[in-house]
Motif scaffolding. Sequence first.
Motif, short mmCIF file in Angstrom:
data_model
loop_
_atom_site.label_atom_id
_atom_site.label_comp_id
_atom_site.label_asym_id
_atom_site.label_seq_id
_atom_site.Cartn_x
_atom_site.Cartn_y
_atom_site.Cartn_z
N ILE A 131 -65.96 -62.25 63.48
CA ILE A 131 -67.08 -62.09 62.57
C ILE A 131 -66.79 -62.82 61.26
N PRO A 132 -67.79 -63.56 60.72
CA PRO A 132 -67.58 -64.25 59.44
C PRO A 132 -67.26 -63.23 58.34
N PRO A 133 -66.38 -63.59 57.41
CA PRO A 133 -65.96 -62.64 56.36
C PRO A 133 -67.13 -62.14 55.51
N GLU A 134 -68.19 -62.93 55.37
CA GLU A 134 -69.34 -62.50 54.58
C GLU A 134 -70.05 -61.30 55.20
N ASP A 135 -69.83 -61.06 56.48
CA ASP A 135 -70.49 -59.97 57.19
C ASP A 135 -69.56 -58.76 57.39
N VAL A 136 -68.42 -58.77 56.72
CA VAL A 136 -67.43 -57.70 56.85
C VAL A 136 -67.27 -56.99 55.51
N ARG A 137 -67.17 -55.66 55.54
CA ARG A 137 -66.94 -54.87 54.33
C ARG A 137 -65.46 -54.92 53.97
N LEU A 138 -65.04 -56.04 53.39
CA LEU A 138 -63.64 -56.22 53.03
C LEU A 138 -63.18 -55.20 51.99
N ASP A 139 -64.13 -54.64 51.23
CA ASP A 139 -63.78 -53.63 50.23
C ASP A 139 -63.28 -52.34 50.87
N LEU A 140 -63.52 -52.17 52.17
CA LEU A 140 -63.06 -50.97 52.87
C LEU A 140 -61.75 -51.20 53.61
N LEU A 141 -61.19 -52.41 53.49
CA LEU A 141 -59.97 -52.78 54.20
C LEU A 141 -58.88 -53.16 53.21
N THR A 142 -57.64 -52.92 53.60
CA THR A 142 -56.48 -53.27 52.78
C THR A 142 -55.62 -54.28 53.54
N PRO A 143 -55.28 -55.40 52.92
CA PRO A 143 -54.40 -56.36 53.61
C PRO A 143 -53.08 -55.70 53.99
N SER A 144 -52.59 -56.05 55.15
CA SER A 144 -51.34 -55.52 55.68
C SER A 144 -50.27 -56.61 55.59
N ASP A 145 -49.02 -56.22 55.64
CA ASP A 145 -47.93 -57.19 55.69
C ASP A 145 -47.69 -57.71 57.11
N THR A 146 -48.36 -57.11 58.08
CA THR A 146 -48.15 -57.48 59.48
C THR A 146 -48.68 -58.88 59.77
N GLN A 147 -47.90 -59.62 60.52
CA GLN A 147 -48.31 -60.90 61.07
C GLN A 147 -47.80 -60.98 62.49
N THR A 148 -48.61 -61.56 63.37
CA THR A 148 -48.17 -61.79 64.74
C THR A 148 -48.44 -63.25 65.08
N TYR A 149 -47.73 -63.73 66.10
CA TYR A 149 -47.89 -65.13 66.50
C TYR A 149 -48.37 -65.20 67.95
N CYS A 150 -49.40 -65.98 68.18
CA CYS A 150 -49.90 -66.27 69.51
C CYS A 150 -49.71 -67.77 69.75
N PRO A 151 -49.07 -68.17 70.84
CA PRO A 151 -48.84 -69.59 71.07
C PRO A 151 -50.13 -70.38 71.30
N PHE A 152 -51.24 -69.68 71.55
CA PHE A 152 -52.51 -70.35 71.82
C PHE A 152 -53.45 -70.35 70.63
N LYS A 153 -53.29 -69.36 69.72
CA LYS A 153 -54.19 -69.25 68.58
C LYS A 153 -53.50 -69.45 67.24
N GLY A 154 -52.23 -69.15 67.12
CA GLY A 154 -51.50 -69.32 65.87
C GLY A 154 -51.04 -67.98 65.30
N THR A 155 -50.86 -67.93 63.98
CA THR A 155 -50.38 -66.73 63.31
C THR A 155 -51.55 -65.92 62.77
N ALA A 156 -51.57 -64.63 63.11
CA ALA A 156 -52.64 -63.73 62.67
C ALA A 156 -52.17 -62.90 61.49
N SER A 157 -53.10 -62.66 60.57
CA SER A 157 -52.91 -61.73 59.45
C SER A 157 -53.75 -60.49 59.75
N TYR A 158 -53.36 -59.34 59.18
CA TYR A 158 -54.01 -58.07 59.50
C TYR A 158 -54.49 -57.33 58.26
N TRP A 159 -55.46 -56.42 58.49
CA TRP A 159 -55.97 -55.49 57.49
C TRP A 159 -55.98 -54.10 58.09
#
Length: 107
Positions: free
Chosen positions: A45-73
Amino acid sequence: MTRGHRITVERGGGHVRVVHAGQVLAESDRALVLRETGCPERYYIPPEDVRLDLLTPSDTQTYCPFKGTASYWSRPEAADLVWAYPDPKPDVAEIKDHLSFYEVEVF
């Protein structure tokens, strides 16, 4: 890509709503659908359509060899509920900065 592994990204074509603990976290008519071999269908979902004010960035990151490195909230009651690929692999470049959730409703 690994032999037999496939990823496709296309427009969702429907209305997507994400509700967690009774609160709407996202609503969009512009979601992308990512289909990947061996994985459930995921909506990005595009970030403009997400209530980012209800989410907190996490320190978690994961790596997928097909998509790259993901960041989490997270939410207080749900760690790493949401993820995005800020710098995805070229084959899935369309999902850049779009957010994905574990549970969504599609209309």
